[in-house]
Design a protein around this motif. Sequence first.
Motif, PDB file in Angstrom:
ATOM      1  N   GLU A 166      28.798  54.526  17.379  1.00  0.00           N
ATOM      2  CA  GLU A 166      28.659  55.951  17.718  1.00  0.00           C
ATOM      3  C   GLU A 166      29.643  56.265  18.850  1.00  0.00           C
ATOM      4  OE1 GLU A 166      25.270  58.995  19.431  1.00  0.00           O
ATOM      5  OE2 GLU A 166      24.634  57.432  18.011  1.00  0.00           O
ATOM      6  N   ILE A 212      29.547  59.423  14.185  1.00  0.00           N
ATOM      7  CA  ILE A 212      28.871  58.154  13.919  1.00  0.00           C
ATOM      8  C   ILE A 212      29.596  57.440  12.790  1.00  0.00           C
ATOM      9  CG2 ILE A 212      26.692  57.062  13.257  1.00  0.00           C
ATOM     10  CD1 ILE A 212      25.226  59.456  14.401  1.00  0.00           C
ATOM     11  N   THR A 232      32.029  64.347   6.569  1.00  0.00           N
ATOM     12  CA  THR A 232      32.146  62.898   6.400  1.00  0.00           C
ATOM     13  C   THR A 232      33.502  62.543   5.794  1.00  0.00           C
ATOM     14  OG1 THR A 232      29.758  62.715   6.049  1.00  0.00           O
ATOM     15  CG2 THR A 232      31.112  60.846   5.375  1.00  0.00           C
ATOM     16  N   TYR A 264      34.654  52.080   5.730  1.00  0.00           N
ATOM     17  CA  TYR A 264      33.584  52.661   6.539  1.00  0.00           C
ATOM     18  C   TYR A 264      33.596  54.179   6.394  1.00  0.00           C
ATOM     19  CZ  TYR A 264      33.144  48.085   8.739  1.00  0.00           C
ATOM     20  OH  TYR A 264      32.949  46.754   8.964  1.00  0.00           O
ATOM     21  N   ARG A 312      24.322  51.776   6.937  1.00  0.00           N
ATOM     22  CA  ARG A 312      23.886  51.263   8.237  1.00  0.00           C
ATOM     23  C   ARG A 312      24.824  51.773   9.330  1.00  0.00           C
ATOM     24  NH1 ARG A 312      25.114  46.538  11.290  1.00  0.00           N
ATOM     25  NH2 ARG A 312      26.609  45.946   9.646  1.00  0.00           N
ATOM     26  N   LYS A 313      24.246  52.294  10.386  1.00  0.00           N
ATOM     27  CA  LYS A 313      25.029  52.779  11.518  1.00  0.00           C
ATOM     28  C   LYS A 313      25.606  51.586  12.266  1.00  0.00           C
ATOM     29  CE  LYS A 313      24.327  55.173  15.937  1.00  0.00           C
ATOM     30  NZ  LYS A 313      23.343  55.934  16.767  1.00  0.00           N
ATOM     31  N   LYS A 369      28.375  64.717  17.696  1.00  0.00           N
ATOM     32  CA  LYS A 369      28.301  63.279  17.479  1.00  0.00           C
ATOM     33  C   LYS A 369      29.301  62.886  16.404  1.00  0.00           C
ATOM     34  CE  LYS A 369      23.332  62.643  18.439  1.00  0.00           C
ATOM     35  NZ  LYS A 369      22.050  62.158  17.883  1.00  0.00           N
ATOM     36  N   TYR A 394      29.424  54.495   9.826  1.00  0.00           N
ATOM     37  CA  TYR A 394      28.486  53.778   8.974  1.00  0.00           C
ATOM     38  C   TYR A 394      29.245  52.821   8.073  1.00  0.00           C
ATOM     39  CZ  TYR A 394      25.504  57.830  10.111  1.00  0.00           C
ATOM     40  OH  TYR A 394      24.804  58.820  10.761  1.00  0.00           O
ATOM     41  N   TYR A 414      32.892  57.735   8.490  1.00  0.00           N
ATOM     42  CA  TYR A 414      32.680  58.302   9.819  1.00  0.00           C
ATOM     43  C   TYR A 414      32.306  59.768   9.644  1.00  0.00           C
ATOM     44  CZ  TYR A 414      37.613  59.859   9.491  1.00  0.00           C
ATOM     45  OH  TYR A 414      38.802  60.415   9.094  1.00  0.00           O
ATOM     46  N   ARG A 415      31.326  60.202  10.426  1.00  0.00           N
ATOM     47  CA  ARG A 415      30.679  61.498  10.193  1.00  0.00           C
ATOM     48  C   ARG A 415      30.601  62.304  11.480  1.00  0.00           C
ATOM     49  NH1 ARG A 415      25.557  60.549   6.934  1.00  0.00           N
ATOM     50  NH2 ARG A 415      27.153  60.421   5.305  1.00  0.00           N
TER      51      ARG A 415
END
Length: 224
Positions: A180, A169, A217, A205, A176-177, A167, A171, A207-208
């Motif tokens: 994705e 994702i 991250t 932002y 807060r997400k 994944k 944030y 991203y992870r």
Amino acid sequence: QMEPTDSASVSGAIFVDNLRLVKKSKGEAPPNYAPVVEEINDTTVSKGDYCKVYVNYTDQNENDDHQIIPKADTSAIMFSIKGHTPGSRVYIVPKSDYVGESQVSIIVRDYGVGELADTTTFTLNVTTSAIEQEQLVQKYSLSQNYPNPFNPTTNIDFTVPEAGNVKIIVYDLTGRKVAEPINNFYQPGAYKFTFNAKDLASGVYLYRLITNNKVITRKMMLLK
């Protein structure tokens, strides 16, 4: 033709680059037509390597002089031009540490009346070398996005050394997400995707990359 005004200095030196001498004649100027440049396909080259393209064009004014002018949207791309006639070679030389996508434009300028020109544009993709890819897939990695800052799309590379679900994702800084873009099963290897942030506001932002064995991250900046 240069003429001094009453208060101008008439002494000193003038330095001229790329001087062309033309002869003034009476009557209407002869018709001139713009050159037509053939398209050049998108090209991929390994990091630290170079490539060459052939610039083909036609011009109804066969006796006109022409100039081939290559340009890129990054200073990491340099050029070496071998001639200015149809079929001439242009060597494209990325800096040794550059990896990413660049938009390259090839301009052909006609030095007839009006100095008309035509342009073709293609994408140059500079990838990591095969040796680096073999080294990368021995571990999880998440690259810094490029370009950064960006608007509204950016590229992200990642590698996975073993098969499994991955994944990525995105944030905001409150945790807060907001997106994705990646949630799939991947075999071991190196991958790249383009993230489109058209629905997000300007800002920083996170991203992870998330797998069963690793979480990485990074930060990116969206500027609209």
